[in-house]
Motif scaffolding. Sequence first.
Motif, PDB file in Angstrom:
ATOM      1  N   ILE A 106       1.226  -1.419  -0.020  1.00 47.86           N
ATOM      2  CA  ILE A 106       0.140   0.285   0.550  1.00 47.86           C
ATOM      3  C   ILE A 106       1.321   0.761   0.044  1.00 47.86           C
ATOM      4  O   ILE A 106       0.423   2.309  -0.601  1.00 47.86           O
ATOM      5  N   ALA A 107       1.904   1.504   1.008  1.00 47.48           N
ATOM      6  CA  ALA A 107       2.406   2.516   0.428  1.00 47.48           C
ATOM      7  C   ALA A 107       3.448   2.851  -0.078  1.00 47.48           C
ATOM      8  O   ALA A 107       3.396   3.525  -0.963  1.00 47.48           O
ATOM      9  N   LYS A 108       4.030   1.097  -0.844  1.00 49.36           N
ATOM     10  CA  LYS A 108       4.834   1.744  -2.391  1.00 49.36           C
ATOM     11  C   LYS A 108       3.371   2.595  -3.572  1.00 49.36           C
ATOM     12  O   LYS A 108       3.983   2.998  -3.948  1.00 49.36           O
ATOM     13  N   GLN A 109       2.167   1.725  -3.216  1.00 48.94           N
ATOM     14  CA  GLN A 109       1.419   2.106  -4.582  1.00 48.94           C
ATOM     15  C   GLN A 109       1.115   3.968  -4.310  1.00 48.94           C
ATOM     16  O   GLN A 109       1.025   4.258  -4.868  1.00 48.94           O
ATOM     17  N   ALA A 110       0.913   4.091  -2.941  1.00 49.00           N
ATOM     18  CA  ALA A 110       0.865   4.958  -2.607  1.00 49.00           C
ATOM     19  C   ALA A 110       2.257   6.193  -2.809  1.00 49.00           C
ATOM     20  O   ALA A 110       1.064   7.747  -4.070  1.00 49.00           O
ATOM     21  N   ALA A 111       3.476   6.126  -2.603  1.00 49.82           N
ATOM     22  CA  ALA A 111       4.050   6.328  -3.703  1.00 49.82           C
ATOM     23  C   ALA A 111       3.928   6.622  -4.899  1.00 49.82           C
ATOM     24  O   ALA A 111       4.372   7.596  -5.580  1.00 49.82           O
ATOM     25  N   VAL A 112       4.212   6.140  -5.611  1.00 50.99           N
ATOM     26  CA  VAL A 112       3.917   5.386  -6.578  1.00 50.99           C
ATOM     27  C   VAL A 112       3.035   7.019  -7.256  1.00 50.99           C
ATOM     28  O   VAL A 112       2.721   7.836  -8.195  1.00 50.99           O
ATOM     29  N   LYS A 113       1.530   7.215  -6.856  1.00 48.45           N
ATOM     30  CA  LYS A 113       0.124   8.212  -7.518  1.00 48.45           C
ATOM     31  C   LYS A 113       0.958   9.765  -6.868  1.00 48.45           C
ATOM     32  O   LYS A 113       0.322  10.372  -7.403  1.00 48.45           O
ATOM     33  N   PHE A 114       1.531   9.323  -5.683  1.00 50.08           N
ATOM     34  CA  PHE A 114       1.715  10.534  -4.886  1.00 50.08           C
ATOM     35  C   PHE A 114       3.028  11.291  -6.349  1.00 50.08           C
ATOM     36  O   PHE A 114       2.853  12.633  -6.860  1.00 50.08           O
ATOM     37  N   ILE A 115       3.879  10.528  -7.002  1.00 53.29           N
ATOM     38  CA  ILE A 115       5.020  10.860  -7.734  1.00 53.29           C
ATOM     39  C   ILE A 115       4.244  11.105  -9.119  1.00 53.29           C
ATOM     40  O   ILE A 115       4.450  12.203  -9.408  1.00 53.29           O
ATOM     41  N   LYS A 126       0.960  19.354  -0.575  1.00 50.20           N
ATOM     42  CA  LYS A 126       0.662  18.484   0.754  1.00 50.20           C
ATOM     43  C   LYS A 126       1.471  17.486   0.604  1.00 50.20           C
ATOM     44  O   LYS A 126       1.865  17.112  -0.782  1.00 50.20           O
ATOM     45  N   GLY A 127       2.452  16.767   1.493  1.00 52.36           N
ATOM     46  CA  GLY A 127       3.277  16.103   1.719  1.00 52.36           C
ATOM     47  C   GLY A 127       3.067  14.783   2.573  1.00 52.36           C
ATOM     48  O   GLY A 127       1.673  14.278   2.075  1.00 52.36           O
ATOM     49  N   LEU A 128       3.610  13.696   2.485  1.00 54.71           N
ATOM     50  CA  LEU A 128       3.525  12.642   3.241  1.00 54.71           C
ATOM     51  C   LEU A 128       4.256  12.317   4.175  1.00 54.71           C
ATOM     52  O   LEU A 128       5.782  13.055   4.594  1.00 54.71           O
ATOM     53  N   TYR A 129       3.867  11.567   5.416  1.00 51.64           N
ATOM     54  CA  TYR A 129       4.598  11.676   6.723  1.00 51.64           C
ATOM     55  C   TYR A 129       4.675  10.052   6.572  1.00 51.64           C
ATOM     56  O   TYR A 129       3.366   9.271   7.038  1.00 51.64           O
ATOM     57  N   LEU A 130       5.851   9.950   6.828  1.00 48.88           N
ATOM     58  CA  LEU A 130       6.146   8.022   6.759  1.00 48.88           C
ATOM     59  C   LEU A 130       6.337   7.271   7.788  1.00 48.88           C
ATOM     60  O   LEU A 130       7.755   8.213   8.691  1.00 48.88           O
ATOM     61  N   PHE A 131       5.544   6.356   8.594  1.00 49.98           N
ATOM     62  CA  PHE A 131       5.542   6.119   9.934  1.00 49.98           C
ATOM     63  C   PHE A 131       5.583   4.581  10.484  1.00 49.98           C
ATOM     64  O   PHE A 131       5.068   4.087  10.018  1.00 49.98           O
ATOM     65  N   SER A 132       6.448   4.191  11.154  1.00 53.95           N
ATOM     66  CA  SER A 132       6.961   2.992  11.391  1.00 53.95           C
ATOM     67  C   SER A 132       7.486   3.178  13.276  1.00 53.95           C
ATOM     68  O   SER A 132       8.334   4.073  13.079  1.00 53.95           O
ATOM     69  N   GLU A 133       6.702   2.722  14.151  1.00 56.83           N
ATOM     70  CA  GLU A 133       7.147   2.059  15.456  1.00 56.83           C
ATOM     71  C   GLU A 133       9.189   1.310  15.096  1.00 56.83           C
ATOM     72  O   GLU A 133      10.132   1.769  15.875  1.00 56.83           O
ATOM     73  N   LYS A 134       8.962   0.957  14.463  1.00 60.47           N
ATOM     74  CA  LYS A 134      10.404   0.120  13.905  1.00 60.47           C
ATOM     75  C   LYS A 134      11.156   0.444  13.408  1.00 60.47           C
ATOM     76  O   LYS A 134      11.038   0.934  12.051  1.00 60.47           O
ATOM     77  N   SER A 249       0.164  20.236  14.596  1.00 61.40           N
ATOM     78  CA  SER A 249      -0.947  20.823  14.026  1.00 61.40           C
ATOM     79  C   SER A 249      -0.795  20.594  12.875  1.00 61.40           C
ATOM     80  O   SER A 249      -1.712  20.720  12.063  1.00 61.40           O
ATOM     81  N   ARG A 250      -0.003  21.841  12.684  1.00 61.98           N
ATOM     82  CA  ARG A 250       0.633  22.444  10.968  1.00 61.98           C
ATOM     83  C   ARG A 250       0.860  21.361  10.395  1.00 61.98           C
ATOM     84  O   ARG A 250       0.593  21.187   9.243  1.00 61.98           O
ATOM     85  N   ILE A 251       1.990  20.135  11.134  1.00 67.05           N
ATOM     86  CA  ILE A 251       1.910  18.656  10.135  1.00 67.05           C
ATOM     87  C   ILE A 251       1.203  18.068   9.805  1.00 67.05           C
ATOM     88  O   ILE A 251       0.353  17.539   8.711  1.00 67.05           O
ATOM     89  N   ASN A 252       0.246  17.634  10.226  1.00 65.76           N
ATOM     90  CA  ASN A 252      -0.778  17.292  10.615  1.00 65.76           C
ATOM     91  C   ASN A 252      -1.740  17.424   9.229  1.00 65.76           C
ATOM     92  O   ASN A 252      -2.701  17.321   8.491  1.00 65.76           O
ATOM     93  N   LYS A 253      -2.126  19.566   9.514  1.00 63.58           N
ATOM     94  CA  LYS A 253      -2.124  20.735   7.921  1.00 63.58           C
ATOM     95  C   LYS A 253      -1.148  19.890   6.585  1.00 63.58           C
ATOM     96  O   LYS A 253      -2.294  20.267   5.785  1.00 63.58           O
ATOM     97  N   MET A 254      -0.471  19.840   6.251  1.00 63.44           N
ATOM     98  CA  MET A 254       0.635  19.627   5.708  1.00 63.44           C
ATOM     99  C   MET A 254       1.018  17.834   4.851  1.00 63.44           C
ATOM    100  O   MET A 254       0.667  18.059   3.525  1.00 63.44           O
ATOM    101  N   CYS A 255       0.025  17.333   6.020  1.00 62.15           N
ATOM    102  CA  CYS A 255       0.942  16.489   5.011  1.00 62.15           C
ATOM    103  C   CYS A 255      -0.463  14.527   5.101  1.00 62.15           C
ATOM    104  O   CYS A 255      -1.339  15.334   6.015  1.00 62.15           O
ATOM    105  N   LEU A 256      -0.190  13.714   4.667  1.00 66.34           N
ATOM    106  CA  LEU A 256      -1.393  12.333   5.020  1.00 66.34           C
ATOM    107  C   LEU A 256      -0.290  11.479   5.149  1.00 66.34           C
ATOM    108  O   LEU A 256       0.897  11.474   5.447  1.00 66.34           O
ATOM    109  N   GLU A 257      -0.577  10.550   6.524  1.00 67.08           N
ATOM    110  CA  GLU A 257       0.056  10.259   7.404  1.00 67.08           C
ATOM    111  C   GLU A 257       0.213   7.857   6.014  1.00 67.08           C
ATOM    112  O   GLU A 257      -0.949   7.947   6.031  1.00 67.08           O
ATOM    113  N   LEU A 258       1.381   8.036   5.885  1.00 69.07           N
ATOM    114  CA  LEU A 258       1.070   7.225   5.487  1.00 69.07           C
ATOM    115  C   LEU A 258       2.689   5.499   5.918  1.00 69.07           C
ATOM    116  O   LEU A 258       3.512   5.762   6.831  1.00 69.07           O
TER     117      LEU A 258
END
Length: 287
Positions: A106-115, A126-134, A249-258
């Motif tokens: 899903i992350a890869k597909q989203a990256a392709v669509k963003f580009i 809009k940008g992306l916020y790439l998240f993983s605790e690991k 709050s600003r990052i939340n407005k700027m990005c989609l969480e991925l």
Amino acid sequence: MKDANALLESNPVEILTIPSDKCPHRSCDGSGWIWKKDWSKRTPEFREESDEWHEPCACYEQRKKQNEISRKIDLSGIPFIFREATVRSFNPLLYKSQKSIDTATIAKQAAVKFIENFEEMKKAGKGLYLFSEKKGSGKTRLASSIANALVKVHGVDIAFLKANDLLSQIKKTFSNEISTSEIDIIQVFRKVEVLVIDDIAIEKPSEFAERVFFDIVDYRLENKKVTFFTSNKTIENLAKIYKEGRVHSRINKMCLELYLPEESIRDDEAEKENADIEKILFGQAGD
């Protein structure tokens, strides 16, 4: 001899360049230029004119564009290990669990669509916020791949930096021996076309750190500048780190969480690389 003279009269311009496979069109020697000579100008009436010149090959603009891409990537700060990384080569099958494979896909597909839809994303700021605790889950690798693609496909200017490195750069300006000021550094990252901040969730940030990141993200939000973040904390949980709440709050407005998988592939990649090196150094078993 008469045939040769007749040929020169009908077509006096000769290409002196020896074609090479280095040119994708096999028209030049790989330099991007074609060396030509006009034999008709070897007469007294053309004595003052040069009878040889160079013309750009069809590959010249391609080479010029590629050199510009390389320059931008070199200047971007993208980690050297990821400067050749592509979204296409981001392989979800490197993960072990099916859940991780699905998340990475899903992350890869989203990256392709963003580009593919970058111009629309740019208009929206809009940008992306790439998240993983690991750690080692592929956040920085995928962010670098997207950054590389935006340079190559859309020709954007990019700055890539680790959050802690930015703070270190600014603290160096406090010395009287440094001519660059704090605002000089902040302005660079405020205004660059696309910014990637790696590891935004630093441990125990000071008021100074929160102010710096606020200055940057606030400007970029107001001016619709595309910004990417990688983090081991969700956007919501950033509020627990940057306690004034303005950064979150600003990052939340700027990005989609991925989301990236909660699984590390770094150790597996290291084992494979080490195994390949062992083969080189020690050969196959039984050799």
